[in-house]
Write an enzyme that holds these catalytic residues in place. Structure first.
Site, PDB file in Angstrom:
ATOM      1  N   LYS A  17       0.829  -1.209   0.000  1.00 25.54           N
ATOM      2  CA  LYS A  17       0.000   0.000   0.000  1.00 25.54           C
ATOM      3  C   LYS A  17       0.864   1.259   0.000  1.00 25.54           C
ATOM      4  CE  LYS A  17      -2.123  -0.742   3.943  1.00 25.54           C
ATOM      5  NZ  LYS A  17      -1.497  -1.996   4.434  1.00 25.54           N
TER       6      LYS A  17
ATOM      7  N   ARG B 116      -8.938   1.793   9.307  1.00 23.84           N
ATOM      8  CA  ARG B 116      -8.564   0.404   9.595  1.00 23.84           C
ATOM      9  C   ARG B 116      -9.589  -0.312  10.455  1.00 23.84           C
ATOM     10  NH1 ARG B 116      -2.459   1.261   9.188  1.00 23.84           N
ATOM     11  NH2 ARG B 116      -1.490  -0.777   9.306  1.00 23.84           N
TER      12      ARG B 116
ATOM     13  N   ARG C 244      11.886  -6.347   4.979  1.00 22.16           N
ATOM     14  CA  ARG C 244      11.726  -4.894   4.832  1.00 22.16           C
ATOM     15  C   ARG C 244      12.721  -4.149   5.709  1.00 22.16           C
ATOM     16  NH1 ARG C 244       5.732  -2.457   4.794  1.00 22.16           N
ATOM     17  NH2 ARG C 244       5.723  -2.575   7.051  1.00 22.16           N
TER      18      ARG C 244
ATOM     19  N   ARG D 234      12.103  -2.198  11.240  1.00 28.72           N
ATOM     20  CA  ARG D 234      11.118  -1.659  12.180  1.00 28.72           C
ATOM     21  C   ARG D 234      10.823  -2.716  13.235  1.00 28.72           C
ATOM     22  NH1 ARG D 234       6.306   0.463   8.373  1.00 28.72           N
ATOM     23  NH2 ARG D 234       5.121  -0.575  10.013  1.00 28.72           N
TER      24      ARG D 234
ATOM     25  N   ARG E  56       0.111  -8.201  13.965  1.00 28.41           N
ATOM     26  CA  ARG E  56      -0.470  -7.205  13.056  1.00 28.41           C
ATOM     27  C   ARG E  56      -1.412  -7.869  12.058  1.00 28.41           C
ATOM     28  NH1 ARG E  56       4.516  -4.588  10.474  1.00 28.41           N
ATOM     29  NH2 ARG E  56       3.086  -3.155   9.462  1.00 28.41           N
TER      30      ARG E  56
END
Ligand code: AMP
Length: 225
Positions: A25, A100, A136, A169, A180
């Protein structure tokens, strides 16, 4: 009346990205924003910025984000209300990471009405998401995102834009990623059903090269610049 409304929406495209963490996204929202001259509003980036600056919001959000949970709706709704009221959003905007939850949908609709949003639901199989998130890397200074295999920086471990050392992260570590995704399934996935009978809802296969996904999004948006 309907025509005027449609035209108004066309001149000021407002876009919502749904889809789980790791679906791409942020990448797509950033590229669309650049190509279409729209503001990208990433609630995750705004919260990370608040944490970096040590604001009261950041202090409240930090422990929640570290656990992979969602920050309370009222904080997010207030943040978005303030952000989309700014002058730069008059030319259209892209919401990346908001809404969300269903209460956030209701909060947004109370501000903007229910019409005129393109909703892109970017779908990617679970195993691909896990691979993407674990590889990531992120620049804590300018928030650029990389992937160790699929989009590495020019110099390993260093941001191409600002030469800051890249980090993983906290919430991209595996245990937090699982939390998550569980939060997504429980609280965000119901939004897909909510939006899916709207005319401007589009399900997009995100398990393809970023350029291909972007081309489809551009086509779906049409010439409405
Ligand atoms: P993201 O960068 O979009 O994956 O967001 C990172 C984290 O920020 C999420 O895991 C949540 O803890 C928090 N967050 C971002 N957007 C929202 C939202 N709309 N509602 C609640 N929490 C959010």
């Amino acid at each position: 009346m309907g025509g005027a409304k449609a035209r108004d929406a066309a001149q000021k495209p407002r876009i919502i990205f749904l889809g789980p963490p790791g679906a791409g996204k942020g990448t797509q929202a950033g590229r669309l924003a650049a190509e279409r001259g729209l503001v990208r509003i990433s609630t995750g980036d705004m919260l990370r910025q608040a944490i970096a600056e040590g604001t009261p919001l950041g202090k409240q959000a930090a422990p929640i984000m570290e656990k992979g949970q969602l920050v309370p709706d009222e904080l997010l709704i207030a943040m978005i209300r303030e952000r989309i009221a700014r002058e730069d959003c008059r030319g259209g905007y892209i919401l990346d990471g908001f809404p969300r939850t269903l209460p956030q949908v209701r909060g947004l609709e109370a501000m903007t009405g229910t019409e005129g949003f393109f909703v892109f639901d970017v779908e990617v199989p679970r195993d691909v998401l896990l691979r993407r998130l674990s590889g990531r890397r992120w620049c804590p200074k300018c928030q650029a995102t990389y992937h160790v295999q699929t989009s590495p920086p020019t110099r390993a471990g260093v941001c191409d834009w600002c030469s800051t050392a890249l980090v993983q992260r906290e919430d991209d570590k595996e245990a937090v990623v699982r939390k998550r995704l569980a939060e997504y399934d429980e609280r965000t996935e119901p939004l897909v059903a909510y939006y899916s009978d709207r005319p401007e809802f589009h399900r997009v296969n995100g398990d393809r090269p970023a350029d291909v996904v972007l081309a489809e999004l551009q086509q779906l948006l049409g010439d409405e610049r």
